[in-house]
Design an enzyme around this catalytic site. Sequence first.
Site, short mmCIF file in Angstrom:
data_model
loop_
_atom_site.label_atom_id
_atom_site.label_comp_id
_atom_site.label_asym_id
_atom_site.label_seq_id
_atom_site.Cartn_x
_atom_site.Cartn_y
_atom_site.Cartn_z
N ASP A 136 0.83 -1.21 0.00
CA ASP A 136 0.00 0.00 0.00
C ASP A 136 0.86 1.25 0.00
O ASP A 136 0.45 2.29 0.55
CB ASP A 136 -0.90 0.03 1.24
CG ASP A 136 -1.74 -1.21 1.35
OD1 ASP A 136 -2.32 -1.59 0.34
OD2 ASP A 136 -1.81 -1.78 2.45
N SER A 147 2.11 6.80 0.80
CA SER A 147 1.33 5.86 1.57
C SER A 147 -0.07 5.96 1.01
O SER A 147 -0.71 6.99 1.09
CB SER A 147 1.35 6.27 3.04
OG SER A 147 0.41 5.51 3.74
N ARG A 148 -0.53 4.85 0.39
CA ARG A 148 -1.78 4.97 -0.37
C ARG A 148 -3.01 4.98 0.52
O ARG A 148 -4.04 5.50 0.12
CB ARG A 148 -1.88 3.82 -1.37
CG ARG A 148 -0.78 3.87 -2.40
CD ARG A 148 -1.07 2.97 -3.59
NE ARG A 148 0.11 2.90 -4.42
CZ ARG A 148 0.83 1.81 -4.63
NH1 ARG A 148 0.46 0.68 -4.09
NH2 ARG A 148 1.90 1.83 -5.39
N VAL A 149 -2.93 4.38 1.69
CA VAL A 149 -4.14 4.32 2.51
C VAL A 149 -3.98 4.96 3.89
O VAL A 149 -4.96 5.25 4.55
CB VAL A 149 -4.60 2.85 2.72
CG1 VAL A 149 -5.00 2.24 1.41
CG2 VAL A 149 -3.52 2.05 3.40
#
Lengths: 500, 181
Positions: A339, A364-366
């Site tokens: 992620d 940081s994708r989430v």
Amino acid sequence: MNIHPEEISSIIRNKIDNFKFDIDVNETGKIVQVGDGIARVYGLEHVMAGEMVLFPNDIYGMALNLEQENIGCIVFGDCKYIKEGDIVKRTGRILEVPVGEAMLGRVVDPLGQPIDGKGDIKTDKYLPIERKALGVIDRQPVKEPLQTGIKPIDSMIPIGRGQRELIIGDRQTGKTAIAIDTIINQKGKDVVCVYVAIGQKRSTIAKLVDTLDKNGALAYTIVVCASASDTPSMLYVAPYAGCSMGEYFRDKGQHALIIYDDLSKHAAAYREISLLLRRPPGREAYPGDVFYLHSRLLERASKLTDKLGGGSLTALPIIETKAEDISAYIPTNVISITDGQIYLSSRLFYSGIRPAINPGLSVSRVGGNAQIKAMKGVVGQLRLDLAQYNELEAFSKFGSDLDKTTRSQLRRGERLIEILKQDIYNPLPVEKQIFIIFMANEGYLDEFELNKVALIEEDLFTLLDSKYSEFTAEMIKYKITDQTKEKMHEICKEVIAHFN
Amino acid sequence: MKDIIVAKRYALSVLYNIGEDNLAAFIDEVKYIKAVLDQNTELYNLLKSKIVSIHDKLEFFETIVNDLEHKEIWLSFFLVLMPKQRGDILQQILDEIIKNAYLSKNAKAVKLTLAYDHDEDTILKIAKSIEKQIGYKIIYQVSIDKSIIGGFIAKSEDFCIDASVLGNLNKFVNQSITDKV
Ligand SMILES: Nc1ncnc2c1ncn2[C@@H]1O[C@H](COP(=O)(O)OP(=O)(O)OP(=O)(O)O)[C@@H](O)[C@H]1O
Ligand SMILES: [Mg+2]
């Protein structure tokens, strides 16, 4: 210790009374070939893929290749005690490792056996090393933060509990340091940590265990150790074993953090096994299922729904790149599964910017959803300012005449970079991070020389500790309001006054 | 040990040429050849030797199989085997032929080890219980070994049933060592 003969004889008598005469039925096969940690076995027609098999001298193995006329096994132990023609028994079990609270504070091998000389591990709970990752319905999006205690990460690349965040960089760029800092920072936060060392030197691992111990972090940590001198089969199972140990806590509703240091060596070990088992090699001689090797491992990191207890397992895999090549096979694979990634650059590291995180290439994708509100309130401009600074810096090297705004932007950028530096094994609580970033963002540091910044930071932290601990404890609970901001300005001014 | 796999292939192809009705007779022939080879090691060494010419070997072999019903099959099998220098696995091939012939009749050869001699009835009972365990008919060969103290051990190519006193005592000792007191 006093030993009473009567007691011992009563124990033995009891054992004899309880012993049942039974019949041992085993399916057996014969070893056709053995060596390099691999054994080929003739027979064992009904063996399952991934099943444990028992060689003589109590050495275990695992069936990996089921072929028409023989099966290929990996051997967990010394091949020199096994020879051609030896009998192999089926066990009917999938490889399991001991799990539970008793594992905490211990250093174990990938099969869960202690190697720290602190005696037996007393646990009666076991989990198979290969467990299917949870389905969609059992998960929920990450929402609680996992504080690493490292300024650039918690501010710009926030990690949530249940997330998979890759740490990637060349050798000796501080990858392990980030992982260790994160473990140390979990002290008192009810997060159980598992550190899986794959293919590292034993001396390095010993040093690391020592560091954890000195910082009081070993008590809530399990170290799974498959060192460079272990067989590739041990290296291969180590992350799965560690993951099961972490999952035990997740399934109980607790929070766990697992670090795989590093998956490049894991992939190399798997390549070795695959080539010896004569599986067809693909790109960079890795076998075809090398993607699945890591995807099934990292999919096991998760945040459970509240119905299942709301536990989480956060994974921080580490990948070592060669010459900053993140487009090599394994790095691209793992980047696509995780992620987000924290990218460490050796150029930054050697120019003294440590931790050497490159915010431009890190994401940081989430984790954004999980970042605490107070932090969100102060970081707003940080990423942008840094990006601008990087652009201007390159540009400013050519011309000497710069206008005032550019000069002040450069000045601000330099100070931002300076405050994001952090010493090793020194994680910062989030309120201090918020304060120092706020201070730089609001321009309080602009008027000081760069070498003063560290001193001001130190002064600020002592002041916060001594006078404002109640305020900061309140501050991080909510969004930052104008009122809090005012108070923060006041404190900043108080610090600055010491230096004028 | 790799030879087992090769031997199995030869064995299966030989069996392929034998009809269902002739199987029992053929197995007797196999056992006979095995016994001859066992008793005459020099002869077997000659057959294995890479120096002796194929023609000479064939002559030797012919003397063994001359009176047998399936002489033709044996000779042509030998003619295939020899040019490939596979004489050294002849014994293994014969073993595999027996094993696979049994398997085709849903039976397995088992070595049954007992501590002392039992009467027919008891042995038959033991055999029945083994058959129940493994789901195959068994064709057993009894041997006596006092060291197992009591009970029996049944061993075959692909399974091992240990119901001996010795095995249980060993297990008891192992358990007592590993158990935490
Ligand atoms: N923030 C930091 N401040 C100062 N020194 C640091 C920092 N981070 C790491 N170091 C130092 O850099 C060196 C390399 O760090 P580390 O072992 O974490 O790198 P690595 O990328 O894991 O290396 P390897 O490729 O060997 O695994 C160590 O000597 C460590 O003390
Ligand atoms: Mg490292």
